[in-house]
Structure formats: C-alpha cells, structure tokens
Enzyme design. Sequence first.
Site, short mmCIF file in Angstrom:
data_model
loop_
_atom_site.label_atom_id
_atom_site.label_comp_id
_atom_site.label_asym_id
_atom_site.label_seq_id
_atom_site.Cartn_x
_atom_site.Cartn_y
_atom_site.Cartn_z
N LYS A 1 -28.43 -21.40 -9.55
CA LYS A 1 -28.12 -22.02 -8.25
C LYS A 1 -29.13 -23.14 -8.05
O LYS A 1 -30.33 -22.95 -8.33
CB LYS A 1 -28.23 -20.96 -7.15
CG LYS A 1 -27.79 -21.43 -5.78
CD LYS A 1 -27.89 -20.28 -4.76
CE LYS A 1 -27.37 -20.67 -3.39
NZ LYS A 1 -27.44 -19.55 -2.43
N SER B 1 -23.23 -19.05 0.11
CA SER B 1 -23.59 -20.37 -0.38
C SER B 1 -23.69 -20.45 -1.91
O SER B 1 -23.68 -21.55 -2.45
CB SER B 1 -24.93 -20.79 0.22
OG SER B 1 -25.95 -19.90 -0.21
N SER C 1 -24.86 -14.54 0.73
CA SER C 1 -24.58 -15.70 -0.11
C SER C 1 -24.37 -15.41 -1.59
O SER C 1 -23.98 -16.30 -2.34
CB SER C 1 -25.70 -16.74 0.04
OG SER C 1 -25.53 -17.45 1.24
#
Lengths: 489, 484
Positions: free
Chosen positions: A81, A156, A180
Amino acid sequence: MSASVIFKSVAELSALLAAKSISACELMQAFAARTTAVEGRVHAFNSRDEAGALSLAAASDARRAAGQTRGPLDGIPIGFKDVIAVEGQPLTASSKMLANFISPYDATVTTKLKMAGAIPWGRLNLDEFAMGSSTENSAFGATANPWDLTRVPGGSSGGSAAAVAAGEMPVALGSDTGGSIRQPAAFCGLVGLKPTYGLVSRYGLAAFASSLDQIGTLTRTVGDAAQMLKIIAGHDARDSTSLSTVMPDYSAALPKKSRPWRIGVPKEFFGPGLDAEIGAAVQQALAFYRSAGAEITEVSLPLTAEYAIAVYYLIATAEASSNLARYDGIRYGHRARTTTDAISIYAQSRAEGFGEEVKRRIILGTHVLSSGYYDAYYLRAQKVRALIRGEFMSVFQNCDVLLSPTTPTAAFKIGEKSADPLAMYLNDIYTIGVNLAGLPGISLPCGFTTGGLPIGLQIIGQPFGEAEMLTIAHTYEQGHAWHTKYPNL
Amino acid sequence: MNYEAVIGLEVHVQLKTASKMFTRVAAGYGAPPNTLTDAVVLALPGALPVLNKEALDKIIKAGLMLGCTIAPVCKWDRKNYFYPDSPKNYQISQYDQPICLAGSVEIELPGVARNVMGEHKQIPLTRIHLEEDVGKLTHEAHDSLVDFNRAGTPLMEIVSEPAMHSADEAFAFLTSLRTTMVQGGISDCDMEKGQLRCDANISIRPVGETKLGVKVELKNLNSISYVRDGIALEIRRQTAVLTGGGSIVQETRQYDGEAGTSVAMRSKEMAHDYRYFPDPDLLPVQVDAAWQATIRATIPELPFDRQRRFIAQYQLPYTITAVLVPERDLGDFFEQVAQLCSHPQAAANWLVNDLRRELASGKIALTESKIRPMHIAALVDLVEQGEISMTAAKEVFNDMFQTGEAPAAIVIRKNLKQSTDSGALEQWVQSAIAANPRAVAEFLAGKEQAINAVKGAVMKASQGKANPKLVDELVRRQLLAVKP
C-alpha cells in the site's frame, strides 16, 4: 504458464519454488505480464519497478541455487500500500502532496519482508492518506473492483485488494484504521487480516490516526495470512506503541483445536441496513460452526453500535489533523509556486496538495481539538472509546471470538457514495469498533451475492488472540471453496 | 508613588544528552547545517518518536536537585502550531502533567561588601517539563534558511512563580540555576550556544498592593547580563508609563541588548490555540520510586550547601568559597587537597589564586592540568613545615604546573630547601651584626624596624634559603646578648 500461477496462494507458490518447478524470475515475469495485461482496467498500482523486481527475483534464484534460501517468502512478489515505506521507492499516499516523494528508508515491515526474501512489487493505490472506504479519493484516479469493474474495491487499501484479486500478485500489505483492510478484502473476495494494535510495527507507515492504524495483509488464504503475520509481527524498538508479547507460531497453530469454540454473535451487527444476502451468508457460516461443535451465543455491543462511528471520526480526525501537519511544503512534498512567506507556503501548498476528503478531516480534527471544544469532543470521545473497549472485553469473558458480517453491503458502484461522506462512513460500521478497541480482526470470503459480488465474514479476536482467530477462520476456509474462485478479467 | 516589580522567569535549558530526545541521531552544536537529522528529525512520512531515556533521567535529576515533586507518570502531549523551524508542525511537550512540580531555586543577593555573604532566598518554581527544541531559522535578503540540527534536542522548561521583585533577584536566580544545572551535569548552559534561554514576565504594582499588575513578556534575554539589564529597563519603562498616567498593555516585547531598548512584538490577542492532546505515538512512562532513588544517588551536593560547609568545616573566608564553589571541579579538587593536608586555608589560597591564574593564562581546564591534589598538599606542607620559603614555593608551584613533578623533587632539583643549619646561620648573623653597626645601634636604641636591615643581610648571605623565623630568633638573641 501465467494463468497457472497468478491465482495461486503464497503457500502453493512457495512449494513450486522449493520444488524448482518454477523460478522466482519466471514467477515475477508471470505477475508482471498479468499486471501489464489487466492494469489498464483495474488501476491498482500507483507505480511499479519491474526491472528492480526482476533483479531481486534473480537474486532469490541465485540464493536458492546456492542452497541459501531465506524461507517460504523467498522469491514471492508482494505489493505495498502506497503509505508503507520502501527505500528508494515512491511513497505518495495517493496524494498530490507526496506525488514526487521517494522514501529514503524502509519501514520495519519492509525490512522484515526483505530479510525473508520477499520482492517488493509495486506501490498500490489507496484513498488519499488512507482516508476513505472506496479508493475513489486518490489523486491518481480510482481503482476498480476486479469482480465488477464498475464497482469500487473498497478502501482505503483498495489497490492492495484489487491487485491480489486481479492476480497481479499473491499478497499485499495494507493498513487498517477503521476497516481499511477487512472491507476491501470483503469486497474483493480475499482474506484481510488486521492484527492487534501494537503487534505489528507502524514504523514507516505514513500515519493517518496513530492510535488506530495497524499494518496487515491481503491474501488469498488464511494460511497465507498466518505465514505473513509470523514474519511482520513482533516488538520494534522504533515504535513505542509496539508491544512485547510472546508470539505463537501462527502457521503451526492453524490445525489445532483445543476445545469447543465459543463464538459470540453481536446482535446489533445484524440489524437494519444489513443486506439480506450478506446476512444469509453469515448465518450459513454460523451454521457451519455450530455443526463443527462450536457454542454460538448472541451477545450485545450497544455502545459500539451506537457510538463507534462518531467516536472514530472524532479521534481519527483529531490525530490526523496533527499527523498531517508535517506536509507543509517546507522540507519535502508539494510546494505551491506563487508563495510569498511561510504562511502562504503552508496555505497554498496544502490547499493544492490535499484532496477534498483529507481537507474535510483535517478541518474536523482541528475543530475537535480546539480550545473550548476539546472537552466536549475529543476528551468525551476518548472516554466513550474506553467504554467501547470495556464492552468488548466483557463480552470476551464468555466468547473466544466474535463473528459478524464485514460490511453491510457488497461492493458499491464507483461514484455511488462519493457525494455523500456520511453514507460512506457508515460502510465501516462493523469494522470500526475493532480498531477503537485495538482488537485483531479478519475478513474471509463466505459467499457471493446473486450479482456475483464477494461477501466477507468478519471474525474478531481477543487482544493478541490471533492464533485462535486464525484457527477458527482456517477451519471455515477448509470447509468451503470460496477462496478458490477468482474474477474473469 | 512607589512601585514594586513582580517577576517570573521561564527558562529553557537544553539537556546534555548524547542523542536527541526521540531518535538516535547525535545531539550537538556546531555541526554543518542539517547533518544531525534523520527520518524522525525531518518528520518524514512514517517516522515515529522513541524516547531517549537519558533525557528523562536528566530532567528527573534536575527536578530532584531543585526539590521538585516527580510525577509518577510521565505523559507526552502534542503542541500544535505551524512554524518553519518545527518539522512536524507540532512539538512533543508536556501540557497538563509536567514531570516536575514545585521545588525552588536558592539565590544569593549581592552582599553589602564584596567579602560579605549576601542575603539568601528560595524562589519557588511552578513546574519543569520536557519538550523538544526546534530548528534554527536564518533570514537572508530574499530567503529564509532553516537548519534542523537543533531540532529534537531535549529541552527543559523551568517556570518560576512570579516571586522575584528586582532585576538583581532575576539575575541571581539565573546564575544559581545555571551553576546548579552545570554542576549536576544536566546541561552546559552556554547561553551563546542557546543551551540556556530566558524569557521574563514582568509587571509592577504600587507597594502594598497584592493584586498583580498587567504583565509584559520580555524575550531575547540571551545573556545573563541582558536578563538583568533587560528587566531593569522594563521596570523603568513600566514605572514611567504608570507615573505618566498611562496604562500597561499586555504584550510581548523583544529586548535588544546592544541598543539597550525593547520593542513590542505581538499583543496577547493573537495568542495561539495550541490544540494540545496526548501524543498517541508515545506511551506514558512510569517513574517508580526505585528509578527516582537510582537518580537521587547521582546528585552532587548543591553549590550553596557546599559553600556553607566549606566555610564551617574548613574555616574558609566567604570570598574564597565564592570562587571555589561555582566551579565544581575546583571545589572537588579542593576537597581532595584538604583530605591530604592539615592546612586547608593555605591550600584554598593556592587554588583560588595561583592555580586559577595559571589555568586561565594557559587556557586549560583543571582536568587537563598536570597538577594533582597531592602536589598542592605537599607544597602546602613544605611551606608550613618551614622547608621552603614562600618565594621558593611560588617557584615550585610554577615548575610543578609545567612539569607535573612532585614538589619535593623540584625542591631538590632546584636546591630550594631553606637552610636550618644553625652553625652557618650563627656565622651569617654575626657577620651581619658586624657589618651593620648603625642599624644595630638604632635597634638597641628602640627602633624596632632597624632589625630588618640585619635580617636582610642574613637572608642575602644565605641566598634566600635561610628560614626567616629562625633568622629573626637568632638575630634578636645575639643583639640582646651584645646589649650592654
């Protein structure tokens, strides 16, 4: 070659590498080719360094040839990420603010994965600074859900979920502040693990909300999640909030079952707003556990249901308003061109560099901490947070784990909720309490909607109860085949 | 109308630690700009603070030295404000739970004369807390430059009660605090290097009034004499304003020490809202009794306590102790000498006068000098036992300072031993009496000082090695013998 490996688990790939049925270079080439083929439609990556990854794969092959392999992850590509630092690679947080920032250092998890021989494979898209539940809030464009390209992958950590789901890599790191990792895992048919707060070092994770953020994984199987956790968990002297705890061997613990499990089902997580197909899928999972000998009891988490979202948006935004103050255009990051003094550097650089959702949360968080409002908002939110944690701990007196849906709905359409922040926030209603209480949680596939969208089952563990939580999840996975399905792209 | 000043000081002291407060980068002064930095100092994405235990040890030590109550839990807060010298745009500090509470600083006011101890007072403290220092800005014609070397250095903020009433008291407070902090190894307190910085809150009120007047914060008092002069100026300014019928505006003023003036910086209406909240990256630290006890064991005797003891135990004059005590090394050295010799006052004189003079002229520290306590003790004993004259002793001292040799060896090498051979002395005395009939006659006629001419002649004959006391004795005996 490529179709045969791209949807395999880390464990399977590891076995192939060990048997020398495939080389790390071939594996890397297969994922690179797959990425080239689908990335135009998925847009999971913010950036990737194919040449660098191939040279690391060659080094892995050389180690294996010399009998010096570093273990099961040696030669396995892994996505990051784009908030987790990898030395020499971009770290953008999907923000214009950091569009040109290159991290000069490795996060602790990165160091550990490199030591294990894993190959950093690309920087994955997210909601800017991890603020969002759809990966639409990215300065570099939305990511699509590989199961339905008109839908969001969740967020996210949407890029991480989409990349694994699309077969661009077998595993990716995400971060989970309010759901997330688990929500995108649910939306993309993957296993998403959010460890206990303090189990995995946050050093090198660009902070959103320090007291809630935790690095975790998106994998195809529970076994892979356990394997990854074994490598990334552990006390880190660089993170004051990382805790010293004896770590069980998560992988070895999986097949074990000491006694009948006591599974709690929070009744508030099955109320209005829950999609009927999801409710049914979770009920079937409960039936499975019951038939496997588990003791199922209904429990109640009234404070969590009533206040978790409000408390979360007070605490997370307060911390974020302070954490993101460092992005000021002075030392690094975006600096506006037409500035005259320090104040205008701040104001213009931040006005240009941050997206709408980030600004909304910074303003909210700044307000929450302001003199005259602090007691009513921040301080009260912290008190309620303590009560929420207490509520979970008291339920855990009689339960080993809690079981619930991960999300109230399956993946929604791109653009469907982006105009309504509150509707977006409510998507995290089942996952947020876990972060407030610092607990471990996992989402695993438990079916599909009639429209063919994955459904996620959430299991919530006790603090540092990862081993038991993973065992319970693994048992379900062994009895089902949801995790072997993959999208047609 | 007569006015009384009320002064409170806020003193920032940089702690002397090997590394910065929340990262392992070295702390230091004078390195090339932006070389003492890392991901934490520069607040790069993902960097996290980890407490330097040495910083906490030092502030606890400082607190114990000043008689503070040490909080059982050390908690960290973020103070949020934007400024280019602050990399995170928040400062890790302590808001509602400072590590040290109360305590006091003992001060000495100027005495009625230089050799008379002045009045002592305890100035109470409100609190001491720990925070990180910021970087340093340099403003050029079109740009401002920032150096983050100083950023993240542990910084202690000491806040006094508004309990001082003159510039002299403030001066004494800062002097005493500095001596204490330096002697405790807490800080080097070099104001030129910014290791000690002081702001003052000053108000005045009619004598007899108990309510505080409107306070003015005076900044940029960056030398100890500026503290005294700046505060004195501000008291005069406020007195003039009130006497002229005006009123004091609550404001912050910047002192210009060179010009001897101050100008208003900003008014209190523009006060910041710092949005303090507990730092979620740091856990509170428990400071238990055992930890405190370990630190307490390392505390040296406080300077004023030592001064009082030196006066009582060694019968040293105040002026001598006023020089011995402020430098801890010198005081320690003195005590070592005093253990080894029976004439501590004589030893103290050697240290305060001769040793300090030589150290200063050679620009060397006491710890670097070749002189050892046993050397001074031996020298004092040689003089007291009449082995060498004072003149010879000075020569021995200078030799010893250069060579580090033992005094006895130098005396032999240089042949400086006083002559006590009475046979030779008798002869010199007889010759001297014979050679100075006029002085003899005058002495016998009752002119006491005429004896000096005779004694001088003896000393000359002995090339300065005769023991003066013995000479005096022999000359008198022989003169009285010849007296009709």
